[in-house]
Design a protein around this motif. Structure first.
Motif, PDB file in Angstrom:
ATOM      1  N   TYR A 177     -38.481  21.158  27.541  1.00  0.00           N
ATOM      2  CA  TYR A 177     -39.820  21.752  27.663  1.00  0.00           C
ATOM      3  C   TYR A 177     -40.277  21.638  29.111  1.00  0.00           C
ATOM      4  O   TYR A 177     -40.286  20.543  29.685  1.00  0.00           O
ATOM      5  CB  TYR A 177     -40.777  21.004  26.724  1.00  0.00           C
ATOM      6  N   LEU A 178     -40.630  22.759  29.731  1.00  0.00           N
ATOM      7  CA  LEU A 178     -41.052  22.775  31.122  1.00  0.00           C
ATOM      8  C   LEU A 178     -42.358  23.551  31.264  1.00  0.00           C
ATOM      9  O   LEU A 178     -42.690  24.386  30.425  1.00  0.00           O
ATOM     10  CB  LEU A 178     -39.978  23.439  32.005  1.00  0.00           C
ATOM     11  N   ALA A 179     -43.077  23.272  32.340  1.00  0.00           N
ATOM     12  CA  ALA A 179     -44.288  24.016  32.668  1.00  0.00           C
ATOM     13  C   ALA A 179     -44.021  24.900  33.875  1.00  0.00           C
ATOM     14  O   ALA A 179     -43.260  24.527  34.779  1.00  0.00           O
ATOM     15  CB  ALA A 179     -45.441  23.055  32.959  1.00  0.00           C
ATOM     16  N   VAL A 180     -44.646  26.074  33.887  1.00  0.00           N
ATOM     17  CA  VAL A 180     -44.466  27.050  34.967  1.00  0.00           C
ATOM     18  C   VAL A 180     -45.823  27.347  35.589  1.00  0.00           C
ATOM     19  O   VAL A 180     -46.771  27.731  34.889  1.00  0.00           O
ATOM     20  CB  VAL A 180     -43.847  28.358  34.444  1.00  0.00           C
ATOM     21  N   THR A 181     -45.943  27.182  36.912  1.00  0.00           N
ATOM     22  CA  THR A 181     -47.199  27.460  37.606  1.00  0.00           C
ATOM     23  C   THR A 181     -47.368  28.966  37.811  1.00  0.00           C
ATOM     24  O   THR A 181     -46.424  29.739  37.632  1.00  0.00           O
ATOM     25  CB  THR A 181     -47.221  26.763  38.978  1.00  0.00           C
ATOM     26  N   PRO A 182     -48.554  29.407  38.222  1.00  0.00           N
ATOM     27  CA  PRO A 182     -48.762  30.838  38.447  1.00  0.00           C
ATOM     28  C   PRO A 182     -47.820  31.448  39.477  1.00  0.00           C
ATOM     29  O   PRO A 182     -47.556  32.647  39.447  1.00  0.00           O
ATOM     30  CB  PRO A 182     -50.221  30.911  38.921  1.00  0.00           C
ATOM     31  N   TRP A 183     -47.315  30.652  40.388  1.00  0.00           N
ATOM     32  CA  TRP A 183     -46.403  31.172  41.406  1.00  0.00           C
ATOM     33  C   TRP A 183     -44.940  30.876  41.073  1.00  0.00           C
ATOM     34  O   TRP A 183     -44.063  31.137  41.873  1.00  0.00           O
ATOM     35  CB  TRP A 183     -46.767  30.636  42.791  1.00  0.00           C
ATOM     36  N   GLY A 184     -44.685  30.318  39.883  1.00  0.00           N
ATOM     37  CA  GLY A 184     -43.314  30.202  39.397  1.00  0.00           C
ATOM     38  C   GLY A 184     -42.628  28.876  39.590  1.00  0.00           C
ATOM     39  O   GLY A 184     -41.430  28.751  39.307  1.00  0.00           O
ATOM     40  N   ASP A 185     -43.333  27.844  40.059  1.00  0.00           N
ATOM     41  CA  ASP A 185     -42.719  26.523  40.181  1.00  0.00           C
ATOM     42  C   ASP A 185     -42.549  25.886  38.805  1.00  0.00           C
ATOM     43  O   ASP A 185     -43.359  26.122  37.897  1.00  0.00           O
ATOM     44  CB  ASP A 185     -43.569  25.606  41.061  1.00  0.00           C
ATOM     45  N   LEU A 186     -41.527  25.056  38.680  1.00  0.00           N
ATOM     46  CA  LEU A 186     -41.212  24.382  37.417  1.00  0.00           C
ATOM     47  C   LEU A 186     -41.534  22.898  37.517  1.00  0.00           C
ATOM     48  O   LEU A 186     -41.157  22.236  38.495  1.00  0.00           O
ATOM     49  CB  LEU A 186     -39.731  24.558  37.071  1.00  0.00           C
ATOM     50  N   TYR A 187     -42.209  22.381  36.490  1.00  0.00           N
ATOM     51  CA  TYR A 187     -42.540  20.957  36.391  1.00  0.00           C
ATOM     52  C   TYR A 187     -42.150  20.451  34.999  1.00  0.00           C
ATOM     53  O   TYR A 187     -41.982  21.245  34.064  1.00  0.00           O
ATOM     54  CB  TYR A 187     -44.031  20.732  36.618  1.00  0.00           C
ATOM     55  N   PRO A 188     -42.023  19.129  34.833  1.00  0.00           N
ATOM     56  CA  PRO A 188     -41.604  18.585  33.529  1.00  0.00           C
ATOM     57  C   PRO A 188     -42.555  18.928  32.383  1.00  0.00           C
ATOM     58  O   PRO A 188     -42.121  19.066  31.249  1.00  0.00           O
ATOM     59  CB  PRO A 188     -41.573  17.070  33.771  1.00  0.00           C
ATOM     60  N   CYS A 189     -43.856  19.010  32.658  1.00  0.00           N
ATOM     61  CA  CYS A 189     -44.819  19.441  31.653  1.00  0.00           C
ATOM     62  C   CYS A 189     -46.117  19.768  32.348  1.00  0.00           C
ATOM     63  O   CYS A 189     -46.255  19.576  33.569  1.00  0.00           O
ATOM     64  CB  CYS A 189     -45.021  18.392  30.550  1.00  0.00           C
ATOM     65  N   HIS A 190     -47.098  20.257  31.600  1.00  0.00           N
ATOM     66  CA  HIS A 190     -48.362  20.697  32.180  1.00  0.00           C
ATOM     67  C   HIS A 190     -49.098  19.580  32.910  1.00  0.00           C
ATOM     68  O   HIS A 190     -49.819  19.832  33.871  1.00  0.00           O
ATOM     69  CB  HIS A 190     -49.257  21.297  31.096  1.00  0.00           C
ATOM     70  N   GLN A 191     -48.919  18.335  32.476  1.00  0.00           N
ATOM     71  CA  GLN A 191     -49.654  17.247  33.105  1.00  0.00           C
ATOM     72  C   GLN A 191     -49.020  16.761  34.403  1.00  0.00           C
ATOM     73  O   GLN A 191     -49.626  15.976  35.132  1.00  0.00           O
ATOM     74  CB  GLN A 191     -49.824  16.086  32.123  1.00  0.00           C
ATOM     75  N   PHE A 192     -47.801  17.196  34.694  1.00  0.00           N
ATOM     76  CA  PHE A 192     -47.176  16.841  35.962  1.00  0.00           C
ATOM     77  C   PHE A 192     -47.410  17.896  37.040  1.00  0.00           C
ATOM     78  O   PHE A 192     -47.061  17.684  38.205  1.00  0.00           O
ATOM     79  CB  PHE A 192     -45.667  16.635  35.775  1.00  0.00           C
ATOM     80  N   VAL A 193     -47.963  19.028  36.666  1.00  0.00           N
ATOM     81  CA  VAL A 193     -48.200  20.093  37.636  1.00  0.00           C
ATOM     82  C   VAL A 193     -49.111  19.584  38.755  1.00  0.00           C
ATOM     83  O   VAL A 193     -50.149  18.976  38.503  1.00  0.00           O
ATOM     84  CB  VAL A 193     -48.814  21.329  36.948  1.00  0.00           C
ATOM     85  N   GLY A 194     -48.698  19.838  39.995  1.00  0.00           N
ATOM     86  CA  GLY A 194     -49.448  19.366  41.151  1.00  0.00           C
ATOM     87  C   GLY A 194     -48.914  18.082  41.727  1.00  0.00           C
ATOM     88  O   GLY A 194     -49.230  17.733  42.873  1.00  0.00           O
ATOM     89  N   HIS A 195     -48.090  17.356  40.978  1.00  0.00           N
ATOM     90  CA  HIS A 195     -47.421  16.163  41.503  1.00  0.00           C
ATOM     91  C   HIS A 195     -46.100  16.619  42.129  1.00  0.00           C
ATOM     92  O   HIS A 195     -45.105  16.807  41.430  1.00  0.00           O
ATOM     93  CB  HIS A 195     -47.174  15.147  40.391  1.00  0.00           C
ATOM     94  N   GLU A 196     -46.099  16.784  43.445  1.00  0.00           N
ATOM     95  CA  GLU A 196     -44.955  17.412  44.117  1.00  0.00           C
ATOM     96  C   GLU A 196     -43.669  16.626  43.935  1.00  0.00           C
ATOM     97  O   GLU A 196     -42.564  17.190  44.022  1.00  0.00           O
ATOM     98  CB  GLU A 196     -45.266  17.587  45.609  1.00  0.00           C
ATOM     99  N   GLU A 197     -43.775  15.328  43.698  1.00  0.00           N
ATOM    100  CA  GLU A 197     -42.556  14.543  43.474  1.00  0.00           C
ATOM    101  C   GLU A 197     -41.842  14.950  42.196  1.00  0.00           C
ATOM    102  O   GLU A 197     -40.674  14.605  41.996  1.00  0.00           O
ATOM    103  CB  GLU A 197     -42.881  13.049  43.449  1.00  0.00           C
ATOM    104  N   TYR A 198     -42.523  15.704  41.332  1.00  0.00           N
ATOM    105  CA  TYR A 198     -41.899  16.171  40.097  1.00  0.00           C
ATOM    106  C   TYR A 198     -41.729  17.690  40.072  1.00  0.00           C
ATOM    107  O   TYR A 198     -41.562  18.276  39.017  1.00  0.00           O
ATOM    108  CB  TYR A 198     -42.701  15.699  38.883  1.00  0.00           C
ATOM    109  N   LEU A 199     -41.740  18.310  41.241  1.00  0.00           N
ATOM    110  CA  LEU A 199     -41.419  19.727  41.342  1.00  0.00           C
ATOM    111  C   LEU A 199     -39.908  19.890  41.140  1.00  0.00           C
ATOM    112  O   LEU A 199     -39.110  19.402  41.937  1.00  0.00           O
ATOM    113  CB  LEU A 199     -41.838  20.266  42.707  1.00  0.00           C
TER     114      LEU A 199
END
Length: 596
Positions: A494-516
């Motif tokens: 399960y992954l989260a996708v930002t509006p510009w297409g970056d992938l993160y482990p889930c919605h709550q990690f979005v914005g934490h660049e160490e988990y990009l």
């Protein structure tokens, strides 16, 4: 591992490793507690290992002495053969200690029945999964679910929003159709042979980017036919932008819709105002009522009985809470089947019918056993949050904080408003926030959960039952044991996708660049993050290893662990306390309803 507790007049015994639940009398409750103490003193993983050693020993004289009948046993007409599973010095001690309050014959009968349950594999069972979970987590995984951040924008100013009014520590943006299309292509390409795929439209407020939502659903339906896939679309919304056209589309295309509302008007409006400070309750409540009535196939009507008029969208946005895909904190019970009837238990409430995968390396096992992302894997009564027949579902989801610790009143308010599928969840916030849940709040929260338990039992018996997400517990099924131990699949399946297409482990990690982790163009560019999440399970978390709730919560939320401890291999302590209480209440509800 045994967990014992008393709740609503029931003596409840949970055999953690088998998932078996027993409701017992006072004597048996004490006997089991003393047996468990004795097992720990002897340093045994299970009583069976001592019995097996006896059976395998060429010279059984020492064992025969250890397993001699307890005093008083031979004076009864009970068949004491099963007693040989417990050492006699332990049973001697138990008979001696309890005989001041109970007849020796009844003590021995209880011991015999405990021995029978133990021999049957539903009491004092062994944890056999630690090594197996390593193999399961090491297997090649496929991506099966995406959380599309369709809008990093929001018109509400929810005080507790972890997404900072939709910005996620970054900039406001709306996902383009091209980025969303690439995200769906990425999901299809990385899903292997898995057919069922899940996509949650999340934000900020996804309805602020409504045309792209519709276009992506249409594109997904086209790709289903080409690639032999089945998309399950879901959405989380605060409903401010809902109108009849949107409701019709959601009812046609969304398998589940989460409606965000906190309960009573004063509670909701304080925590979920518009940016200008005005409350949002009066605007969204009639829309939610209409949506649920339409989704249920009923004619929508107002409180005065008049038909509600067509809704129009005014200002709007949504919160950034849980997406339609449920997290790890909503798991079911243990693993094995076949609890026998006994005098002490009448009938054990149940043991899990969950499959134990014969080959954890098989991806097909993950398809068959772990098809729970996007749903709650547990249930209350027969009301599923995600119906297996593909029917459309919904629920209202709210958040309680330090300011409304009497949150049972919010549940009752929502029930009175016509909503019978409810999730009111504790806020997760730093202690410095005035609305954060604190350790000193726990007694009152526990009392509210007990109060809600009473209400659920009463209404169910009156034929007015309702679903409360955190009390949903299935004692006869659910995901396979490996899924229960390994969590929600964040960072792997399960992954989260930002509006510009970056992938993160889930919605709550979005914005934490160490988990990009990568992006929809290049895919996963940092596989070490996938490996980190593969290594996250209840056996790699010290707080989880000996917790009775580990098969229910799967180790809790990785993001909460990271936010409070700087690592995904820890656990959010207040969340653990609340989870354990909810599990106890959920089992007590099962006990009360089984009694009739």
């Amino acid at each position: 591992m045994i967990h014992q507790y008393k709740n609503h007049g029931y003596n409840i015994v949970l055999d953690v490793n088998s998932g078996s639940v027993h409701v017992v009398d006072d004597l048996t409750y004490e006997v089991i507690a003393l047996l468990e103490d004795g097992r720990k003193e002897l340093g045994l993983a299970t009583f069976q290992e001592l019995a097996e050693a006896r059976a395998a020993a060429p010279d059984k004289s020492g064992f025969d002495e250890a397993f001699a009948a307890a005093p008083g046993q031979n004076d009864t007409d009970i068949d004491c053969a099963p007693m040989q599973i417990f050492p006699s010095d332990l049973t001697d001690r138990i008979v001696s200690e309890l005989s001041v309050r109970y007849p020796a014959e009844e003590i021995c009968e209880a011991l015999g029945e405990c021995a029978e349950l133990t021999a049957s594999g539903v009491l004092f069972t062994e944890d056999i999964y630690e090594n197996a979970i390593i193999d399961y987590k090491a297997r090649k995984t496929v991506v099966k679910a995406l959380c599309l951040h369709i809008a990093h924008d929001c018109n509400l100013a929810c005080r507790y929003c972890f997404a900072e009014e939709g910005e996620y520590h970054g900039r406001r943006a709306l996902m383009s159709f091209e980025v969303g299309k690439k995200a769906l292509d990425f999901l299809i390409a990385n899903s292997g042979s898995r057919r069922n795929l899940e996509v949650d439209f999340f934000g900020g407020e996804p309805l602020m980017n409504w045309q792209v939502v519709k276009d992506l659903v249409r594109y997904g339906r086209e790709q289903e036919k080409i690639h032999n896939k089945n998309f399950r679309f879901t959405m989380t919304t605060n409903g401010v932008l809902l109108n009849d056209e949107i409701m019709e589309f959601l009812n046609q295309e969304m398998a589940n819709v989460v409606l965000s509302i906190d309960g009573r008007p004063e509670v909701h409006d304080y925590m979920r105002p518009f940016r200008g400070g005005k409350g949002s309750y009066d605007l969204i409540m009639p829309k939610f009522r209409r949506f649920v009535e339409l989704r249920s196939g009923k004619e929508a009507s107002g409180a005065d009985g008049s038909n509600l008029q067509e809704m129009t969208a005014t200002e709007g946005c949504s919160d950034a809470e849980m997406p339609g895909m449920a997290g790890a904190e909503a798991r079911s019970d243990g693993q094995k089947q076949g609890a026998p009837a006994s005098k002490t238990c009448s009938d054990p409430l149940g043991t899990s019918g969950a499959k134990v995968c014969t080959d954890p390396q098989e991806i097909s096992c993950a398809e068959d056993c772990a098809d729970s992302q996007g749903t709650s894997s547990v249930q209350a009564g027969q009301r599923l949050q995600s119906a297996p027949d593909g029917s459309k579902t919904w629920y209202v989801r709210g958040t309680f904080t330090h300011h409304n610790l009497d949150f049972c009143n919010d549940v009752l308010h929502l029930l009175d408003a016509g909503f019978d599928r409810i999730s009111i969840e504790p806020v997760v916030a730093e202690a410095s926030e005035d609305y954060a849940i604190r350790e000193e709040d726990l007694p009152q929260i526990f009392s509210e959960y007990d109060r809600l338990t009473d209400e659920m039992i009463r209404r169910e018996k009156e034929g007015r039952g309702f679903t409360f997400f955190h009390f949903m517990l299935d004692l006869s099924g659910g995901p396979c044991v490996y899924k229960r131990l390994s969590g929600c699949g964040s960072g792997t399946e399960y992954l989260a996708v930002t509006p510009w297409g970056d992938l993160y482990p889930c919605h709550q990690f979005v914005g934490h660049e160490e988990y990009l982790m990568g992006n929809v163009d290049e895919g996963i560019t940092r596989p070490e993050i996938v490996d980190e999440f593969k290594g996250c399970n209840v056996y790699t978390k010290e707080k989880c290893k000996n917790c009775f709730a580990k098969f229910y919560c799967s180790g809790g939320c990785a993001a909460n662990s990271y936010n409070f401890h700087g690592t995904i291999l820890d656990a959010y302590d207040i969340g653990c306390e609340l989870m354990r209480k909810r599990v106890e209440c959920a089992i007590a509800i099962k006990a009360a309803l089984a009694e009739g």
